[in-house]
Design a protein around this motif. Structure first.
Motif, PDB file in Angstrom:
ATOM      1  N   LEU A  42      40.124  29.469  38.200  1.00 46.92           N
ATOM      2  CA  LEU A  42      40.886  30.118  39.264  1.00 46.92           C
ATOM      3  C   LEU A  42      40.876  29.229  40.496  1.00 46.92           C
ATOM      4  O   LEU A  42      39.804  28.785  40.930  1.00 46.92           O
ATOM      5  N   GLU A  43      42.042  28.979  41.043  1.00 51.31           N
ATOM      6  CA  GLU A  43      42.120  28.274  42.316  1.00 51.31           C
ATOM      7  C   GLU A  43      42.053  29.331  43.399  1.00 51.31           C
ATOM      8  O   GLU A  43      42.877  30.249  43.440  1.00 51.31           O
ATOM      9  N   VAL A  44      41.062  29.217  44.261  1.00 47.26           N
ATOM     10  CA  VAL A  44      40.759  30.250  45.247  1.00 47.26           C
ATOM     11  C   VAL A  44      40.692  29.622  46.629  1.00 47.26           C
ATOM     12  O   VAL A  44      40.355  28.449  46.780  1.00 47.26           O
ATOM     13  N   SER A  45      41.018  30.404  47.636  1.00 44.06           N
ATOM     14  CA  SER A  45      40.891  29.994  49.030  1.00 44.06           C
ATOM     15  C   SER A  45      40.500  31.225  49.829  1.00 44.06           C
ATOM     16  O   SER A  45      40.320  32.306  49.270  1.00 44.06           O
ATOM     17  N   ALA A  46      40.392  31.058  51.123  1.00 45.35           N
ATOM     18  CA  ALA A  46      40.230  32.210  52.004  1.00 45.35           C
ATOM     19  C   ALA A  46      41.605  32.862  52.174  1.00 45.35           C
ATOM     20  O   ALA A  46      42.639  32.247  51.913  1.00 45.35           O
ATOM     21  N   ALA A  47      41.617  34.097  52.632  1.00 41.41           N
ATOM     22  CA  ALA A  47      42.878  34.752  52.975  1.00 41.41           C
ATOM     23  C   ALA A  47      43.489  34.024  54.177  1.00 41.41           C
ATOM     24  O   ALA A  47      42.788  33.389  54.969  1.00 41.41           O
ATOM     25  N   ASP A  61      41.605  39.530  47.427  1.00 37.13           N
ATOM     26  CA  ASP A  61      42.550  39.813  46.333  1.00 37.13           C
ATOM     27  C   ASP A  61      41.801  40.112  45.038  1.00 37.13           C
ATOM     28  O   ASP A  61      42.151  41.031  44.291  1.00 37.13           O
ATOM     29  N   LEU A  62      40.800  39.286  44.777  1.00 39.28           N
ATOM     30  CA  LEU A  62      40.075  39.410  43.512  1.00 39.28           C
ATOM     31  C   LEU A  62      39.258  40.693  43.449  1.00 39.28           C
ATOM     32  O   LEU A  62      39.181  41.331  42.393  1.00 39.28           O
ATOM     33  N   LEU A  63      38.665  41.096  44.573  1.00 37.90           N
ATOM     34  CA  LEU A  63      37.928  42.363  44.586  1.00 37.90           C
ATOM     35  C   LEU A  63      38.875  43.533  44.342  1.00 37.90           C
ATOM     36  O   LEU A  63      38.602  44.413  43.516  1.00 37.90           O
ATOM     37  N   LEU A  64      40.007  43.537  45.040  1.00 35.38           N
ATOM     38  CA  LEU A  64      40.974  44.621  44.861  1.00 35.38           C
ATOM     39  C   LEU A  64      41.515  44.645  43.438  1.00 35.38           C
ATOM     40  O   LEU A  64      41.593  45.708  42.815  1.00 35.38           O
ATOM     41  N   SER A  65      41.868  43.489  42.897  1.00 33.04           N
ATOM     42  CA  SER A  65      42.403  43.467  41.535  1.00 33.04           C
ATOM     43  C   SER A  65      41.331  43.857  40.516  1.00 33.04           C
ATOM     44  O   SER A  65      41.637  44.514  39.511  1.00 33.04           O
ATOM     45  N   ALA A  66      40.072  43.504  40.773  1.00 31.80           N
ATOM     46  CA  ALA A  66      38.995  43.921  39.873  1.00 31.80           C
ATOM     47  C   ALA A  66      38.852  45.440  39.867  1.00 31.80           C
ATOM     48  O   ALA A  66      38.674  46.055  38.804  1.00 31.80           O
ATOM     49  N   LEU A  67      38.935  46.058  41.040  1.00 29.05           N
ATOM     50  CA  LEU A  67      38.859  47.520  41.120  1.00 29.05           C
ATOM     51  C   LEU A  67      40.015  48.183  40.378  1.00 29.05           C
ATOM     52  O   LEU A  67      39.818  49.113  39.597  1.00 29.05           O
TER      53      LEU A  67
END
Length: 161
Positions: A42-47, A61-67
């Motif tokens: 996964l290519e990740v950055s800060a918001a 994003d990842l926390l929300l999508s995981a939920l």
């Protein structure tokens, strides 16, 4: 009987030439998350508000999508237990993040908006009520210190909306 499962992730960030971490505005937040046995990193950055690349995923994003994803899988599981044929599931989840003056922050709440299509009209109310059971089973929701709310809609296949 209780089970314990271990999950692992590798995070890799590297300073870009001509940047410095001696200034909070002086370096890229872009990094790569690799998870063993997964197809692609996964290519990740800060918001974007936190000096990140808005085209990449960010931890929020990842926390929300995981939920949202965990709730959906828990919901499909409890529907299967009750012999409810789910034909389609869509969610437009939303998270509220509060950040204080010091830069510290926390999620205030998450609201899931699942729209579910089922086959049997006689199970509509049961299908709607099972979101609470799914929330109680969801590993990710059980790990959060903020409320996860549900505003679910249930539709019947071929019934007018």
């Amino acid at each position: 009987m209780a089970f314990q499962h271990i999950f692992k992730a590798k995070v890799n960030w590297q300073l870009v030439t001509h940047e410095t971490t001696q200034n909070p505005k002086g370096f890229s937040r872009n990094h790569v998350v690799t998870i063993p046995n997964k197809k692609a990193p996964l290519e990740v950055s800060a918001a974007k508000p936190f000096r990140g690349d808005e085209t990449l995923y960010n931890p929020e994003d990842l926390l929300l999508s995981a939920l949202a994803s965990c709730h959906m899988m828990s919901y499909l599981y409890v529907c299967a237990q009750h012999h409810i044929a789910v034909l389609n599931y869509e969610d437009h989840a939303e998270a509220i993040l509060d950040v204080d003056g010091s830069g510290s922050g926390r999620f205030k709440k998450v609201t899931l908006h699942p729209v579910v299509m089922i086959q049997d009209a006689t199970k509509k109310e049961l299908a709607k009520s099972l979101h609470a059971k799914a929330n109680a089973l969801c590993f990710i929701a059980n790990s959060c210190n903020f409320p996860v709310e549900h505003q679910a809609e249930i539709y019947i296949k071929n019934a007018p909306h």
